[in-house]
Scaffold this active site. Structure first.
Site, short mmCIF file in Angstrom:
data_model
loop_
_atom_site.label_atom_id
_atom_site.label_comp_id
_atom_site.label_asym_id
_atom_site.label_seq_id
_atom_site.Cartn_x
_atom_site.Cartn_y
_atom_site.Cartn_z
N CYS A 116 0.86 -1.19 0.00
CA CYS A 116 0.00 0.00 0.00
C CYS A 116 0.89 1.24 0.00
CB CYS A 116 -0.90 -0.01 1.23
SG CYS A 116 -2.01 1.42 1.27
N SER A 195 -13.87 0.45 2.44
CA SER A 195 -13.26 1.27 3.48
C SER A 195 -12.10 2.08 2.89
CB SER A 195 -12.73 0.34 4.58
OG SER A 195 -12.03 1.08 5.52
N LEU A 219 -11.01 7.65 10.06
CA LEU A 219 -10.83 9.04 10.47
C LEU A 219 -9.68 9.16 11.46
CD1 LEU A 219 -12.21 11.78 9.96
CD2 LEU A 219 -13.64 11.34 11.94
N CYS A 337 -3.85 -5.18 10.30
CA CYS A 337 -3.71 -5.08 8.85
C CYS A 337 -2.27 -5.26 8.37
CB CYS A 337 -4.23 -3.71 8.42
SG CYS A 337 -4.08 -3.38 6.70
S1 SF4 Z 1 -4.39 1.38 6.84
FE1 SF4 Z 1 -5.07 0.91 4.76
S2 SF4 Z 1 -4.58 2.79 3.58
FE2 SF4 Z 1 -3.40 2.89 5.48
S3 SF4 Z 1 -1.39 1.99 4.95
FE3 SF4 Z 1 -2.70 0.34 5.79
S4 SF4 Z 1 -3.62 -0.62 4.01
FE4 SF4 Z 1 -2.86 1.38 3.36
#
Ligand code: SF4
Length: 354
Positions: A116, A195, A219, A337
């Site tokens: 990302c 999202s 946010l 994530c």
């Molecule tokens: S939270 Fe989502 S947009 Fe932000 S760096 Fe991680 S994957 Fe990318």
């Protein structure tokens, strides 16, 4: 069409109709193939038992096989718990898909990019930058994997895995249409959530699509100064622009937006932060999901203590803002994530995993 580079999941219902026509097959074959793919969730062409053997073999020669679009490399978690899949794409890139069982409905968190570009402070996915965007088929193959695991199609889909959906807008929207199509997975649009970290042009474009999907906006902070420190995207599209796009979105679609707000101890969890947040969202059709920070190696922050979490939520509720406090699911499988992918890539770079 006749190239093994094509994934079966990249083909739309129209593509399948042209496909069978091109091959001189009866029109009903298109429906049969899609039924096997999207309702029966088969793992190979061989399982499409009402197709002639010659056709199954021809499909196998012409299209990337079902497993080859996204091959399972790691699987963590167990039945009834959050399950995390690490999937390897045809070029060796890895993505994550997370299955979260909740209140009798299975939710699948899917990725839309490998890596990302947005580099949010508490997210492992952004640390190696963007490698590439996924095709619609690579997005859909994640859902097919989970459907096979469950023995049924999942109830909810959330685009909250690796990548920013509006940075891969066309592929994500093509995947959403196929998820929603009765000839595809047949998942109701209201059970699909996109999202975004706050990509304003994407919000504005989605408002004109006429889709009933849910929109969620990360946010995480009530002022530009705080949000700049967490999310570099805020320097490009600051809160004023973001909230203006959100207000226009709700006016155009009459739909509620969900704002995700990760609570970080002594950073954005004070009564003054709650007051600023209320001011920011006043009059907007929305709900706020409060999430205590998950501990990640990349970010030094801590989650607030329980009393602060509930105090923050109650301050919003008292003023009539629809706010819920979400307890972190999936921590037991390292589901913050991007973490699984990053760890795997780290091992690969050290030569141990591949
Ligand atoms: S939270 Fe989502 S947009 Fe932000 S760096 Fe991680 S994957 Fe990318």
């Amino acid at each position: 069409m006749d190239s093994p580079a094509n994934s079966v999941y990249d083909l739309t219902p129209d593509d399948w109709n042209s496909f069978v026509k091109e091959w001189g097959l009866p029109a009903f074959r298109a429906g049969q193939i899609q039924h096997w793919l999207y309702q029966q969730h088969v793992a190979s062409f061989d399982e499409m038992t009402n197709l002639p053997l010659s056709l199954r073999e021809r499909l196998g020669r012409s299209l990337r096989d079902l497993g080859g679009t996204a091959r399972l490399r790691e699987h963590s978690g167990s039945e009834g718990q959050t399950v995390k899949l690490l999937l390897e794409l045809h070029d060796g890139e890895c993505i994550e898909t997370v299955l979260i069982p909740a209140r009798g409905r299975n939710t699948v968190c899917i990725s839309c990019q490998a890596g990302c570009a947005f580099d949010c402070a508490f997210c492992a996915s952004g640390k190696r930058g963007l490698v590439r965007s996924l095709s619609p088929g690579e997005i859909l193959a994640q859902v097919a994997h989970v459907a096979r695991l469950l023995g049924e199609r999942p109830g909810n889909i959330v685009f909250m895995g690796i990548g920013e959906p509006f940075a891969n807008y066309d592929a994500v929207l093509a995947a959403v249409r196929q998820l929603n199509d009765p000839a595809g997975f047949g998942i109701g649009a209201r059970h699909i959530t996109i999202s975004t970290c706050g990509v304003v042009p994407g919000i504005r474009r989605l408002a004109g699509e006429g889709l009933q999907v849910e929109l969620s906006v990360s946010l995480h902070a009530p002022t530009n100064g705080q949000r700049n420190a967490l999310m570099p995207v805020n320097k490009r599209w600051p809160l004023e622009d973001l909230l203006a796009a959100c207000r226009d979105y709700t006016a155009a679609t009459n739909r509620i937006i969900t704002f995700e707000y990760t609570l970080i101890r002594d950073f954005n969890d004070r009564p003054s932060d709650a007051a600023r947040l209320l001011e920011l969202l006043r009059g907007l059709k929305c709900r706020v999901n409060l999430i205590p920070l998950s501990p990640v190696d990349e970010f030094a922050g801590e989650p607030p203590p329980a009393r602060t979490l509930y105090g923050f939520r109650d301050a919003l509720l008292r003023e009539g803002l629809n706010a819920t406090l979400r307890t972190s699911r999936g921590l037991n499988v390292n589901a913050a994530c991007g973490q699984l992918r990053l760890q795997s890539a780290g091992r690969t770079e050290n030569g141990a995993a591949r």
